[in-house]
Design an enzyme around this catalytic site. Sequence first.
Site, PDB file in Angstrom:
ATOM      1  N   ARG A 202       8.284 -36.555 -67.072  1.00 31.04           N
ATOM      2  CA  ARG A 202       8.910 -37.850 -66.860  1.00 31.04           C
ATOM      3  C   ARG A 202       8.391 -38.499 -65.584  1.00 31.04           C
ATOM      4  O   ARG A 202       7.634 -39.428 -65.605  1.00 31.04           O
ATOM      5  CB  ARG A 202      10.427 -37.719 -66.816  1.00 31.04           C
ATOM      6  CG  ARG A 202      11.052 -37.645 -68.182  1.00 31.04           C
ATOM      7  CD  ARG A 202      12.398 -37.026 -68.157  1.00 31.04           C
ATOM      8  NE  ARG A 202      12.314 -35.642 -67.728  1.00 31.04           N
ATOM      9  CZ  ARG A 202      13.299 -34.772 -67.801  1.00 31.04           C
ATOM     10  NH1 ARG A 202      14.458 -35.154 -68.250  1.00 31.04           N
ATOM     11  NH2 ARG A 202      13.139 -33.532 -67.413  1.00 31.04           N
TER      12      ARG A 202
ATOM     13  N   LYS B 235      21.698 -20.626 -66.329  1.00 32.88           N
ATOM     14  CA  LYS B 235      22.203 -22.002 -66.426  1.00 32.88           C
ATOM     15  C   LYS B 235      23.412 -21.990 -67.346  1.00 32.88           C
ATOM     16  O   LYS B 235      23.329 -21.476 -68.456  1.00 32.88           O
ATOM     17  CB  LYS B 235      21.149 -22.897 -67.085  1.00 32.88           C
ATOM     18  CG  LYS B 235      20.180 -23.555 -66.136  1.00 32.88           C
ATOM     19  CD  LYS B 235      19.430 -24.627 -66.924  1.00 32.88           C
ATOM     20  CE  LYS B 235      18.234 -25.160 -66.155  1.00 32.88           C
ATOM     21  NZ  LYS B 235      17.455 -26.098 -66.976  1.00 32.88           N
TER      22      LYS B 235
ATOM     23  N   SER C  46      18.966 -34.488 -70.241  1.00 27.99           N
ATOM     24  CA  SER C  46      20.211 -33.937 -70.789  1.00 27.99           C
ATOM     25  C   SER C  46      21.300 -33.959 -69.703  1.00 27.99           C
ATOM     26  O   SER C  46      22.465 -34.240 -69.993  1.00 27.99           O
ATOM     27  CB  SER C  46      19.986 -32.506 -71.277  1.00 27.99           C
ATOM     28  OG  SER C  46      18.980 -32.476 -72.243  1.00 27.99           O
TER      29      SER C  46
ATOM     30  N   HIS D 117      13.339 -35.962 -75.877  1.00 27.40           N
ATOM     31  CA  HIS D 117      12.753 -34.735 -76.440  1.00 27.40           C
ATOM     32  C   HIS D 117      12.110 -35.048 -77.796  1.00 27.40           C
ATOM     33  O   HIS D 117      11.002 -34.619 -78.085  1.00 27.40           O
ATOM     34  CB  HIS D 117      13.834 -33.672 -76.685  1.00 27.40           C
ATOM     35  CG  HIS D 117      14.462 -33.100 -75.448  1.00 27.40           C
ATOM     36  ND1 HIS D 117      15.809 -33.087 -75.247  1.00 27.40           N
ATOM     37  CD2 HIS D 117      13.919 -32.472 -74.377  1.00 27.40           C
ATOM     38  CE1 HIS D 117      16.087 -32.493 -74.104  1.00 27.40           C
ATOM     39  NE2 HIS D 117      14.960 -32.116 -73.544  1.00 27.40           N
TER      40      HIS D 117
HETATM   41  P1  ADP Z   1      14.175 -27.295 -69.250  1.00 30.96           P
HETATM   42  O1  ADP Z   1      15.517 -26.795 -68.845  1.00 30.96           O
HETATM   43  O2  ADP Z   1      13.208 -26.221 -69.668  1.00 30.96           O
HETATM   44  O3  ADP Z   1      13.547 -28.325 -68.346  1.00 30.96           O
HETATM   45  P2  ADP Z   1      14.861 -29.458 -71.004  1.00 30.96           P
HETATM   46  O4  ADP Z   1      15.618 -29.374 -72.261  1.00 30.96           O
HETATM   47  O5  ADP Z   1      15.522 -30.167 -69.875  1.00 30.96           O
HETATM   48  O6  ADP Z   1      14.473 -27.990 -70.638  1.00 30.96           O
HETATM   49  O7  ADP Z   1      13.448 -30.094 -71.278  1.00 30.96           O
HETATM   50  C1  ADP Z   1      12.517 -29.529 -72.174  1.00 30.96           C
HETATM   51  C2  ADP Z   1      11.212 -30.265 -72.014  1.00 30.96           C
HETATM   52  O8  ADP Z   1      11.374 -31.617 -72.428  1.00 30.96           O
HETATM   53  C3  ADP Z   1      10.705 -30.321 -70.576  1.00 30.96           C
HETATM   54  O9  ADP Z   1       9.297 -30.240 -70.596  1.00 30.96           O
HETATM   55  C4  ADP Z   1      11.145 -31.678 -70.107  1.00 30.96           C
HETATM   56  O10 ADP Z   1      10.309 -32.166 -69.083  1.00 30.96           O
HETATM   57  C5  ADP Z   1      10.963 -32.481 -71.391  1.00 30.96           C
HETATM   58  N1  ADP Z   1      11.815 -33.667 -71.406  1.00 30.96           N
HETATM   59  C6  ADP Z   1      13.141 -33.743 -71.238  1.00 30.96           C
HETATM   60  N2  ADP Z   1      13.579 -35.020 -71.327  1.00 30.96           N
HETATM   61  C7  ADP Z   1      12.464 -35.773 -71.548  1.00 30.96           C
HETATM   62  C8  ADP Z   1      12.222 -37.183 -71.712  1.00 30.96           C
HETATM   63  N3  ADP Z   1      13.209 -38.069 -71.620  1.00 30.96           N
HETATM   64  N4  ADP Z   1      10.956 -37.589 -71.929  1.00 30.96           N
HETATM   65  C9  ADP Z   1       9.954 -36.690 -71.977  1.00 30.96           C
HETATM   66  N5  ADP Z   1      10.099 -35.361 -71.823  1.00 30.96           N
HETATM   67  C10 ADP Z   1      11.341 -34.907 -71.611  1.00 30.96           C
END
Ligand code: ADP
Length: 166
Positions: free
Chosen positions: A90, A41, A128, A17
């Site tokens: 990703r 969630k 996450s 992130h």
């Molecule tokens: P959500 O539940 O909305 O997917 P996340 O916290 O999982 O929220 O992710 C928020 C954003 O960050 C999303 O666009 C996700 O694709 C991106 N993201 C999460 N992990 C990574 C990573 N390792 N590299 C790039 N983008 C990421």
Amino acid sequence: MKTALFPGSFDPVTNGHLDIVSRAGRIFDRIIVAVASNESKSALFSMEERKKFLEHVCMDIPNVEVISFKGLLLDAARNLKVSAVLRGLRAISDFEYEFQMAMMNKELDSRFETVFLMSSSQYSFVSSRMIKEIVRLGGDVTPFVPPIVNQALKEKRGKILEETAE
Ligand code: ADP
């Protein structure tokens, strides 16, 4: 001034992130990281904890602010008058959901723009959910999360184990 809204669950924030926030900070004038309170969630960390970690780790990145939001992303984007919503991509598995969400938001409001940044290769497998799974199994996530999150995960291991035992 071009502002991007970066929404997500951030449960918890990872280095993946952070990589997206810092890279986007070189493209946009301002980034608003928006922690979604997603009632469907069940989050490991409370909204306050997730926000606190983000504020701490974004402290040194200029032009970043952290907020929380409830309800439709579209409404948050409208209220904040942002130029675009920022998402990280990703792998192909992210694409289908992200594509659907971007299309739906565009359908709801034709001015809505989603900007995607490809994840850096070293974080392309970091999520996450995966971080929590590794912690549950007793693995070391030091390379993938900021130190404050690493510490908090160690303290929450009991809760992670309890939740998966149910
Ligand atoms: P959500 O539940 O909305 O997917 P996340 O916290 O999982 O929220 O992710 C928020 C954003 O960050 C999303 O666009 C996700 O694709 C991106 N993201 C999460 N992990 C990574 C990573 N390792 N590299 C790039 N983008 C990421």
